[in-house]
Design a protein around this motif. Structure first.
Motif, PDB file in Angstrom:
ATOM      1  N   SER A 669       0.857  -1.205   0.000  1.00 24.32           N
ATOM      2  CA  SER A 669       0.000   0.000   0.000  1.00 24.32           C
ATOM      3  C   SER A 669       0.881   1.239   0.000  1.00 24.32           C
ATOM      4  O   SER A 669       2.030   1.201   0.433  1.00 24.32           O
ATOM      5  CB  SER A 669      -0.893  -0.006   1.247  1.00 24.32           C
ATOM      6  N   SER A 670       0.308   2.326  -0.459  1.00 23.21           N
ATOM      7  CA  SER A 670       1.079   3.581  -0.558  1.00 23.21           C
ATOM      8  C   SER A 670       1.179   4.262   0.800  1.00 23.21           C
ATOM      9  O   SER A 670       1.964   5.186   0.980  1.00 23.21           O
ATOM     10  CB  SER A 670       0.364   4.524  -1.533  1.00 23.21           C
ATOM     11  N   VAL A 671       0.347   3.808   1.755  1.00 21.84           N
ATOM     12  CA  VAL A 671       0.421   4.376   3.113  1.00 21.84           C
ATOM     13  C   VAL A 671       0.710   3.247   4.085  1.00 21.84           C
ATOM     14  O   VAL A 671       0.515   2.072   3.775  1.00 21.84           O
ATOM     15  CB  VAL A 671      -0.914   5.061   3.510  1.00 21.84           C
ATOM     16  N   ASP A 672       1.178   3.623   5.264  1.00 26.67           N
ATOM     17  CA  ASP A 672       1.422   2.630   6.293  1.00 26.67           C
ATOM     18  C   ASP A 672       0.083   2.044   6.744  1.00 26.67           C
ATOM     19  O   ASP A 672      -0.868   2.806   6.975  1.00 26.67           O
ATOM     20  CB  ASP A 672       2.092   3.332   7.489  1.00 26.67           C
ATOM     21  N   ARG A 673      -0.025   0.746   6.802  1.00 24.55           N
ATOM     22  CA  ARG A 673      -1.282   0.125   7.237  1.00 24.55           C
ATOM     23  C   ARG A 673      -0.973  -0.940   8.272  1.00 24.55           C
ATOM     24  O   ARG A 673       0.137  -1.491   8.292  1.00 24.55           O
ATOM     25  CB  ARG A 673      -2.030  -0.494   6.057  1.00 24.55           C
ATOM     26  N   PRO A 674      -1.965  -1.253   9.137  1.00 30.12           N
ATOM     27  CA  PRO A 674      -1.756  -2.322  10.118  1.00 30.12           C
ATOM     28  C   PRO A 674      -1.453  -3.631   9.400  1.00 30.12           C
ATOM     29  O   PRO A 674      -1.858  -3.829   8.252  1.00 30.12           O
ATOM     30  CB  PRO A 674      -3.099  -2.397  10.853  1.00 30.12           C
ATOM     31  N   LEU A 675      -0.774  -4.529  10.081  1.00 33.73           N
ATOM     32  CA  LEU A 675      -0.458  -5.833   9.490  1.00 33.73           C
ATOM     33  C   LEU A 675      -1.742  -6.529   9.059  1.00 33.73           C
ATOM     34  O   LEU A 675      -1.822  -7.145   8.004  1.00 33.73           O
ATOM     35  CB  LEU A 675       0.279  -6.696  10.521  1.00 33.73           C
ATOM     36  N   TRP A 706      -8.577   5.343   5.017  1.00 33.74           N
ATOM     37  CA  TRP A 706      -9.070   6.706   4.857  1.00 33.74           C
ATOM     38  C   TRP A 706      -7.969   7.535   4.212  1.00 33.74           C
ATOM     39  O   TRP A 706      -6.886   7.689   4.770  1.00 33.74           O
ATOM     40  CB  TRP A 706      -9.448   7.307   6.207  1.00 33.74           C
ATOM     41  N   ASP A 707      -8.227   8.032   3.026  1.00 36.46           N
ATOM     42  CA  ASP A 707      -7.233   8.795   2.271  1.00 36.46           C
ATOM     43  C   ASP A 707      -7.309  10.259   2.701  1.00 36.46           C
ATOM     44  O   ASP A 707      -8.292  10.950   2.424  1.00 36.46           O
ATOM     45  CB  ASP A 707      -7.538   8.665   0.778  1.00 36.46           C
ATOM     46  N   GLU A 708      -6.294  10.718   3.402  1.00 36.30           N
ATOM     47  CA  GLU A 708      -6.341  12.082   3.967  1.00 36.30           C
ATOM     48  C   GLU A 708      -6.228  13.150   2.885  1.00 36.30           C
ATOM     49  O   GLU A 708      -6.612  14.290   3.085  1.00 36.30           O
ATOM     50  CB  GLU A 708      -5.226  12.244   5.002  1.00 36.30           C
ATOM     51  N   LYS A 714     -10.401   4.819   0.380  1.00 36.56           N
ATOM     52  CA  LYS A 714      -9.682   4.439  -0.833  1.00 36.56           C
ATOM     53  C   LYS A 714      -9.185   3.011  -0.705  1.00 36.56           C
ATOM     54  O   LYS A 714      -8.608   2.645   0.313  1.00 36.56           O
ATOM     55  CB  LYS A 714      -8.493   5.379  -1.051  1.00 36.56           C
ATOM     56  N   ALA A 715      -9.455   2.192  -1.719  1.00 33.70           N
ATOM     57  CA  ALA A 715      -8.904   0.828  -1.775  1.00 33.70           C
ATOM     58  C   ALA A 715      -7.973   0.789  -2.962  1.00 33.70           C
ATOM     59  O   ALA A 715      -8.376   1.088  -4.088  1.00 33.70           O
ATOM     60  CB  ALA A 715     -10.027  -0.191  -1.951  1.00 33.70           C
ATOM     61  N   GLU A 716      -6.718   0.494  -2.708  1.00 29.51           N
ATOM     62  CA  GLU A 716      -5.738   0.489  -3.794  1.00 29.51           C
ATOM     63  C   GLU A 716      -5.692  -0.892  -4.452  1.00 29.51           C
ATOM     64  O   GLU A 716      -5.580  -1.901  -3.758  1.00 29.51           O
ATOM     65  CB  GLU A 716      -4.359   0.857  -3.240  1.00 29.51           C
ATOM     66  N   PRO A 717      -5.776  -0.944  -5.774  1.00 31.29           N
ATOM     67  CA  PRO A 717      -5.686  -2.250  -6.448  1.00 31.29           C
ATOM     68  C   PRO A 717      -4.375  -2.927  -6.054  1.00 31.29           C
ATOM     69  O   PRO A 717      -3.388  -2.264  -5.747  1.00 31.29           O
ATOM     70  CB  PRO A 717      -5.698  -1.879  -7.934  1.00 31.29           C
ATOM     71  N   GLY A 718      -4.397  -4.223  -6.072  1.00 30.42           N
ATOM     72  CA  GLY A 718      -3.170  -4.965  -5.738  1.00 30.42           C
ATOM     73  C   GLY A 718      -3.499  -6.194  -4.923  1.00 30.42           C
ATOM     74  O   GLY A 718      -4.636  -6.609  -4.810  1.00 30.42           O
ATOM     75  N   GLN A 719      -2.461  -6.740  -4.296  1.00 34.68           N
ATOM     76  CA  GLN A 719      -2.600  -8.018  -3.581  1.00 34.68           C
ATOM     77  C   GLN A 719      -3.001  -7.815  -2.124  1.00 34.68           C
ATOM     78  O   GLN A 719      -2.522  -6.915  -1.432  1.00 34.68           O
ATOM     79  CB  GLN A 719      -1.242  -8.742  -3.619  1.00 34.68           C
TER      80      GLN A 719
END
Ligand code: GLC
Length: 740
Positions: A669-675, A706-708, A714-719
Motif C-alpha cells: 500500500s502507498s500508506v502505512d497500514r496495520p499488518l 481513509w485517504d487524507e 480508498k482501496a488500492e488495487p493490488g494483492q
C-alpha cells in the motif's frame, strides 16, 4: 347571497374543518408534513422549551398542541432508578427496580449480534414500562487505554467488532419506539480530565478507528439520537462542534435525529446555537454529582437564546432546524400511538441477561482441563470480595437499582446444592462501601483484618479443597471501573497479587475469575491453571458464572480488547500521550493520539509485543478445527465482493460455539497500514463431532483506508491476504487475492 345563507356556509366550513384532524395530529399524513404543520403552529417560547431540559432527565413537550413531555434516562445496561426532579439523588420509588443486564464489554465479548438484538429489545421493553422515551446508550467509545474508567460501558478496541455489535441493540430498541442515544460522540476515550481534554488525532485514526461504530449506529441502525461528548476536538467542545456535528454527522452522514448534550457538556450560547446542538441537558453540572439548581431557564438554548432571537441577533433558521429534529423525535416516540406497553423484570429479560452473560464470559486459560468443575467434587473454597460484592451499584451514571443480583458465591451454592460443600474466605478487602446516588447495596462488607490475616485464612481453608476459586479483579468504586476518573495503573488493587501467589503455592487446583471491564496485569499467570474473565454481568452474574464454571454452559466468549502484559505495551502509554499536556491556562489539556491507527492488536502487530492474551482470544471446553479456506474468486472487482468459506469442526466431546474471525492484510500500500484488520466474523454453534461450512463475505470498503488527501475511503488495487482463525494470534488459514 343573504346573511342566513352566508352564516350557514361559514358554519358548514367551520364544522368541516373541526371534523378534520389537523395535519400535525393526523397519523395518515407523512411525518415530515406533520412536522412542518406543527412547526408553523408553535410560538417562539414553545420552540425554545423543547430544545432544553426542564428537569434532570426530562424536556418539555408542547402541551397546547398535544405533545407530551419527553423523558429520558440512563443507561446502557439497564434503566436507572428515578431521581428527584432537580437532584441526582434517587427519588426512592418502589416501582423502579430493574434488570441489570451485562456490561457492554461482555456483550461485545459474545461476538454474537443476535445477543445484541435480544439485549436492545429487552432493555427497550424495560424503558417503555418505566415511561422512558429515550435510553442514554449504548456507548461505543474505543478502548484505547486499559486505564479507561468507562471501558466497561463500551464495546472494545476494534471498530469493526463494535460496529457489528452496536447495530442490532439500537434497531431492536427503536422498533419498540424507544430512542437510542448512542454515546459519547466522539473521542471520549478516557475519564480523568474528560471535561478539559482536547483530543488531537489524525484524520485516518479518526475515521478508521474512532468513528466507525458511531457511523454504523447512525447510518445502519438509524439511531434517533446521539450524545455529544464532554471533551474537545479541534478546540471545540463536542456538544457543539462545527466539524464532528455540523460537517461529519449532519452533512456527510445525513443524520436526521437529535444531538443531545452530555450533562453539562454545553458551555457557550453562540456555539450551542450554531454548532449542531439540538437538546441541552444538565448544564452547569459535572454529570455526576453537583449542579446549579433549577437553572433550566438560564440554559444556553433557553432564555438567552430566546432573547437573542427577539433582539435580532439570530433568525429562527437554526432554531427551526433544531425543533424539526425534536419534533421528529417526538413522532418516533411519544407521539407513536402504536408503542407497546413494555415489561419490567420479566422472565424473558432475566433469560436475556443470563444468555448474554453466558456467551460473553471468556475462558482465558485452562491448563490440564481443570475446568469445568467435576461432578464428583466434594469441597470447593470460594475466595475474594468479588464473590460477594454487588456490582450493579456504582460506576457512575450506569449505576442501577437491580431487582436482584445473584453473587458468584450464591450462584455456585445454588447450582452445586448440597452435594458439594462450598466454603468462603474473604481473601482481600477492597471497597467495603456500597451506595451510589442514594441506591445502597445493603451489604456490610467491613472487615478489619489485615491482608496477612486474610491471606492466611484463605490459604488455610484451601487445604484439601477440590477447587479454590478466587473472584478478584476491580469494582465500580472511584479510580477503578468508574466514570469520572481512570485507574492509576494496570495492576490488581488491594494486594490481590499476593493473595493469588499464596493460593497458587497452596493448591494446584486454583481458578482465578477476574471481575472487571478492563485488562489487569497478571504476573502470576503461569502459576494459575485456570483463568476466566467474568466481566460485570449484572442481575444474573452468579447464575451465569456458575453455569460456565460447572460446564452447564460451554464458554464461547472472545476478548473484545487486547490484554497487554503492561502499559508499556500500549501505544497511548508507550508514546507517553496519556493523559496529555496542560496548556498554560490550565483549562485545556491537549492529548495527542500519537499512536494513530495503531490501537490494540494493531499496535501489537506493529511493535511485535506479546500480550498476556490476544484480541479475539477465548477458549472452550471442547476443541474446534478450522480448515479448508477457499474463496469464490481470486480477483475482486472494485464494485464486487469476495466470499471466503472455511470448514469448522467440533473435534471435542461436548457441544460448543466457535467464533470464526477473518482479518485482511494489504500486502502493498502507498500508506502505512496495520499488518491485519478484523473485517468479518461469525459465531457458529456445533454439536460434538459436527462440522459446518462458514461463509464470510467482504466488499471493497473492507480493503479501504481513509485517504487524507481526498478525505474519502480508498482501496488500492493490488494483492491482499485473508487470514482466518479463532483469535487475532491464531489465524492458521491464509489465502491471497487481488483487488483489480
Ligand atoms: C453523565 C455521562 C453520560 C450520562 C449523563 C446523564 O455524565 O457522561 O453518559 O448519560 O451524564 O447521567
Amino acid at each position: 347571497m343573504n346573511r342566513k345563507t352566508v352564516f350557514v356556509c361559514l358554519l358548514a366550513v367551520g364544522l368541516q374543518a373541526m371534523a378534520q384532524t389537523p395535519v400535525y395530529l393526523d397519523e395518515s399524513k407523512p411525518v415530515e408534513q406533520r412536522i412542518e404543520d406543527a412547526l408553523k403552529r408553535m410560538t417562539l417560547p414553545e420552540k425554545i422549551a423543547v430544545i432544553h431540559a426542564q428537569s434532570k432527565f426530562s424536556s418539555a413537550g408542547v402541551k397546547r398542541l398535544g405533545f407530551p413531555d419527553f423523558w429520558t434516562d440512563d443507561g446502557p445496561h439497564g434503566v436507572r432508578p428515578d431521581v428527584l426532579w432537580d437532584e441526582w439523588e434517587q427519588a426512592g420509588q418502589t416501582n423502579d427496580s430493574c434488570v441489570a443486564f451485562p456490561a457492554l464489554t461482555c456483550l461485545a465479548a459474545t461476538w454474537n449480534p443476535e445477543m445484541s438484538a435480544l439485549y436492545g429489545h429487552a432493555l427497550g421493553e424495560e424503558a417503555l414500562y418505566r415511561g422512558k422515551d429515550m435510553i442514554l446508550g449504548p456507548g461505543v467509545n474505543i478502548y484505547r487505554t486499559p486505564l479507561g474508567g468507562r471501558n466497561f460501558e463500551y464495546m472494545g478496541e476494534d471498530p469493526y467488532l463494535a460496529s457489528r455489535m452496536v447495530v442490532p441493540y439500537i434497531q431492536q430498541m427503536q422498533k419498540l419506539g424507544v430512542a437510542s442515544c448512542v454515546k459519547h460522540y466522539c473521542l471520549n476515550n478516557d475519564e480523568e480530565y474528560r471535561h478539559q481534554v482536547n483530543v488531537i488525532v489524525s484524520d485516518r485514526a479518526l475515521h478508521e478507528i474512532y468513528l466507525p461504530a458511531f457511523h454504523a449506529a447512525i447510518t445502519e441502525a438509524g439511531a434517533w439520537a446521539i450524545m455529544g461528548a464532554y471533551n474537545l476536538y479541534k478546540n471545540e467542545h463536542n456538544c457543539h462542534n462545527s466539524i464532528t456535528l455540523n460537517k461529519i454527522l449532519k452533512k456527510d452522514w445525513k443524520f436526521d435525529g437529535v444531538v443531545v448534550s452530555d450533562w453539562g457538556g454545553a458551555h457557550e450560547t453562540d456555539q450551542a446555537v450554531k454548532n449542531g446542538l439540538d437538546m441541552e441537558f444538565g448544564s452547569w453540572t459535572n454529570g455526576l454529582t453537583e449542579g446549579a439548581s433549577n437553572a433550566y431557564e438560564s440554559y444556553h438554548l433557553a432564555k438567552p437564546y430566546e432573547r437573542a432571537i427577539q433582539e435580532g441577533r439570530y433568525t429562527t433558521a437554526e432554531l427551526d432546524d433544531k425543533v424539526r429534529r425534536v419534533l421528529r423525535l417526538f413522532y418516533r416516540t411519544t407521539m407513536n400511538r402504536q408503542r407497546p406497553y413494555g415489561f419490567l423484570c420479566s422472565e424473558s429479560h432475566y433469560e436475556t441477561a443470563r444468555r448474554v452473560a453466558g456467551e460473553g464470559i471468556v475462558l482465558l486459560q485452562n491448563q490440564g482441563g481443570l475446568l469445568p468443575i467435576r461432578s464428583d467434587a466434594k469441597r470447593i473454597l470460594v475466595v475474594g470480595e468479588n464473590a460477594i460484592k454487588m456490582m450493579t451499584v456504582g460506576g457512575g451514571s450506569s449505576s442501577l437499582k437491580a431487582q436482584h443480583e445473584i453473587s458468584p458465591l450464591d450462584g455456585l451454592r445454588q447450582r452445586l446444592g448440597n452435594q458439594v460443600q462450598v466454603d468462603y474466605a474473604r481473601g482481600y478487602v477492597g471497597d467495603a462501601t456500597g451506595s451510589y446516588n442514594g441506591v445502597t447495596t445493603g451489604q456490610n462488607l467491613n472487615d478489619n483484618r489485615s491482608a496477612d490475616q486474610l491471606i492466611a485464612e484463605a490459604v488455610e481453608k484451601a487445604a484439601g479443597a477440590d477447587y479454590v476459586i478466587l473472584f478478584g479483579g476491580l469494582n465500580k468504586s472511584d479510580y477503578q471501573d468508574c466514570e469520572g476518573h481512570d485507574r492509576k495503573n494496570m495492576d490488581l488493587p488491594y494486594e490481590q497479587d499476593r493473595l493469588v501467589e499464596a493460593l497458587a503455592a497452596a493448591t494446584k487446583r486454583l481458578v482465578y475469575v477476574n471481575i472487571s471491564g478492563n485488562a489487569v496485569t497478571m504476573p502470576w499467570k503461569s502459576k494459575v491453571p485456570a483463568i476466566v474473565q467474568g466481566w460485570f454481568i449484572g442481575s444474573e452474574a452468579g447464575h451465569a458464572l456458575a453455569a460456565v464454571l460447572t460446564g452447564d454452559v460451554n464458554p464461547s466468549g472472545k476478548l473484545p480488547f487486547t490484554w497487554p502484559a503492561s502499559l508499556q505495551d500500549v501505544g497511548a502509554h508507550a508514546l507517553d500521550t496519556y493523559p496529555g499536556t496542560w496548556r498554560a491556562d490550565k483549562k485545556v489539556i491537549d492529548e495527542e493520539y500519537k499512536e494513530g491507527i495503531y490501537v490494540g492488536y494493531r499496535w501489537v502487530d506493529k511493535q511485535k509485543t506479546r500480550p498476556t492474551f490476544a484480541f479475539g482470544h477465548g477458549l472452550s471446553y471442547t476443541t474446534f478445527k478450522i480448515a479448508n479456506l477457499r474463496a469464490d474468486r481470486t480477483q475482486m472487482t472494485s464494485d464486487g465482493q469476495i466470499t471466503f468459506t472455511v470448514n469448522v469442526t467440533n473435534t471435542g466431546s461436548c457441544d460448543g460455539a466457535e467464533v470464526v474471525q477473518l482479518y485482511v492484510s494489504d500486502l502493498k500500500s502507498s500508506v502505512d497500514r496495520p499488518l491485519k484488520e478484523l473485517k468479518a466474523f461469525q459465531k457458529v454453534h456445533l454439536r460434538a463431532g459436527e462440522s459446518k461450512d462458514v461463509a464470510l463475505t467482504i466488499d471493497k470498503r473492507a480493503l479501504s483506508f481513509w485517504d487524507e488527501t481526498t478525505s474519502d475511503w480508498k482501496a488500492e488495487p493490488g494483492q491482499f491476504q485473508a487470514l482466518v482463525g479463532n483469535a487475532s494470534d491464531n489465524l492458521p488459514c491464509k489465502i491471497k487475492f487481488t483487488l483489480q
